[in-house]
Design an enzyme around this catalytic site. Structure first.
Site, PDB file in Angstrom:
ATOM      1  N   HIS A 518      29.530  75.742  49.239  1.00 43.06           N
ATOM      2  CA  HIS A 518      28.413  75.410  50.123  1.00 43.06           C
ATOM      3  C   HIS A 518      27.279  76.435  50.043  1.00 43.06           C
ATOM      4  CE1 HIS A 518      26.385  73.137  53.068  1.00 43.06           C
ATOM      5  NE2 HIS A 518      27.457  72.654  53.694  1.00 43.06           N
ATOM      6  N   ASP A 522      24.238  72.258  48.655  1.00 39.57           N
ATOM      7  CA  ASP A 522      24.176  71.631  49.978  1.00 39.57           C
ATOM      8  C   ASP A 522      24.786  70.232  49.904  1.00 39.57           C
ATOM      9  OD1 ASP A 522      22.890  73.856  51.003  1.00 39.57           O
ATOM     10  OD2 ASP A 522      20.904  73.092  50.494  1.00 39.57           O
TER      11      ASP A 522
END
Length: 545
Positions: A518, A522
């Protein structure tokens, strides 16, 4: 602190320059000091020093002989060059009382000149660093035997690294006088002496009873960082380097509660929680050796088996971990602990993909090529999706995100030795037939444990397929650092779905799960990549354009 650099015909000329029976030369790289003094014993000279500058150039060894004239120059070696030579097995160093050869950045090169009573000129071959993450290795087998003549480029032995089994080549011509670490030797630290070579065949017999110095594994007793801040203490240590007999006696004896053991024995004891103080060593002056630890473990194992047999239902067998399995475990643990994973799953209808494969394989058979598998088509689709969404072809570099121009796909291959991930380079630019051939060749070498470093380094994305071989419907893979994503492919299954005019039809669907870092990818970017990937699977002819 004393360091021993391997004896080499290129450096023995320095012995003549110094004209002494024994002495030491040390090279220091320090912000506070730019020279050091060489002290000698029984040499009959007034002074001898080693001077050098911080800038690149030549390294001068000068001395005041009775004539006061001789000066010799040698090429300067920077710390970076020394590390490169060391890691490439061109300069091999063993250490005495040094925790890590380069951890302090202080002493980089040193040379010990033996007296006539010592062993003849020889080269100490250390365990090389054969991959960027390698800290120790195992000897799979020796190709050469003691007494064999060796030439540059010839394979000496096969080394099991943290990635694969790699052939170690000879760097200089000579004879293999002594194999220190034989077939099957485990957990040998990088730089630890594994063999001795000599230039003259007649010198082989002199190494029959040779034992590697305890220094070769870089014991943890030394404190190089404190020495770097105390130049006076450092100068006091240098003369001790010229007294190897005294050093050996000191290391081999017991002092108070201190227990002396070989580095390999100490490492084996630490790994198996063996109390060294309770053992009696069989080495010189009571030094604990590897054989002492193994004998202790063997006796303990026999006692354990008796206890297990006495208690029903507690029978077990302990299987040793290979080097690749241990490294893989550590990397996956670190990945799961330090990388913020999240997962995206999509189902793709693959009827057209299966149809395209059935049309291409007869053409492959006719041309003598390898059959194209569903996994080959998945690799191609993933590569093209990475080219379309390059944000997923990236790595987290702490201060920045590195986005790669090349699309190199690692393919997970399970073997009896552990999990391997060989790489298909520039997969987005290669045809399906080429990908199919490369994947099969890489998988074969992985199962034979014959992959080379270039076969598994440099990947930017990984594909793991448990669907085709094992029928796994869906799973989540762990990101393979420093990559930012890994794709987990499940099996294709038939499903009944609504068709036209209220009718039902049967379609084949395959599940794919993208595990993402992450910090780099995204959620929207990961979803965009999966959308592109699904598009190629459901319209596979677009991959051929």
């Amino acid at each position: 602190m004393a360091l021993l650099l391997r004896h080499s015909r290129k450096l023995r000329r320095v012995h003549g320059v110094l004209d002494c029976e024994r002495g030491s030369i040390a090279r220091h790289f320090s912000a506070s000091a730019c020279s050091t003094t060489l002290k000698k014993e029984d040499a009959g000279v007034s002074n001898s020093s080693l001077e050098y500058g911080k800038k690149a150039g030549s390294l001068s060894i000068s001395q005041d002989r009775k004539s006061g004239k001789d000066t010799h120059k040698f090429k300067q070696v920077s710390p970076q060059e020394a590390r490169g030579l060391y890691s490439s097995n061109r300069v091999l160093i063993s250490a005495t009382g040094v925790n890590s050869l380069f951890s302090c950045g202080q002493v980089v090169l040193a040379r010990h000149f033996s007296s006539a009573a010592d062993l003849p000129a020889h080269e100490e071959i250390g365990m090389p660093s054969l991959s960027p993450t390698m800290t120790e290795g195992n000897i799979a087998r020796w190709v050469k035997k003691e007494g064999d003549k060796v030439s540059p480029g010839e394979v000496l032995c096969e080394v099991e690294t943290d990635k694969a089994t790699v052939e170690m080549e000879c760097m200089e011509e000579g004879y293999l006088a002594k194999i220190v670490c034989g077939d099957g030797a485990k957990e040998i630290k990088v730089g630890e002496i594994i063999a001795i070579t000599v230039e003259e065949e007649g010198d082989i017999e002199k190494f029959k009873d040779y034992k590697a110095p305890a220094s070769s594994a870089a014991p943890a007793e030394s404190k190089p960082q404190s020495e770097s801040t105390e130049p006076k203490g450092e100068e006091k240590e240098l003369p001790k380097a010229a007294e190897p007999k005294a050093t050996k006696t000191e290391e081999s004896s017991h002092s108070g509660d201190r227990v002396f053991s070989s580095p390999i024995a100490r490492k084996l004891a630490e790994d198996n929680n063996v109390p060294l103080s309770s053992l009696k060593g069989t080495g010189p002056d009571g030094r604990i050796l590897k054989a002492d630890i193994e004998e202790y473990l063997s006796s303990e194992a026999k006692g354990t088996k008796k206890e297990a047999a006495a208690a029903p239902g507690l029978g077990h067998v302990d299987l040793p971990n290979s080097q690749i399995r241990k490294v893989t475990a550590n990397r996956l643990l670190k990945s799961k602990q330090t990388i913020p994973h999240y997962y995206l799953t999509v189902d793709s209808r693959v009827d057209e993909l299966i149809k395209l494969r059935s049309e291409l394989n007869p053409l492959q058979d006719a041309s003598g090529g390898k059959k194209i598998s569903i996994n080959d088509l998945v690799i191609k689709a993933a590569a093209l999706a990475l080219r379309k969404v390059p944000e997923c072809n990236s790595s987290w570099m702490n201060d920045f995100i590195r986005q790669y121009h090349n699309v190199n796909i690692n393919v997970a291959v399970q073997t009896e030795h552990g999990l391997f991930v060989p790489v298909v380079r520039d997969a987005d630019k290669k045809g399906l037939a080429t990908i199919a051939d490369e994947v099969k060749q890489l998988a074969l070498r992985a199962r034979d444990n014959s992959l080379k470093p270039e076969d598994y380094e440099g990947g930017t994305f990984t594909v793991s397929n448990l669907g085709g071989p094992f029928g796994i419907k869906q799973f989540c893979a762990i990101v393979n650092p420093p990559q930012a994503a890994i794709l987990a492919i499940g099996s294709a299954e038939k499903r009944v779905i609504p068709g036209t005019d209220g009718q039902f039809e049967v379609g084949s669907f395959m599940s794919a799960t993208l595990s993402c870092d992450h910090r780099v990818i995204d959620g929207a970017i990961g979803a965009e990549w999966l959308k592109a990937f699904k598009g190629y699977l459901e319209n596979p002819t677009t991959m051929l354009l």
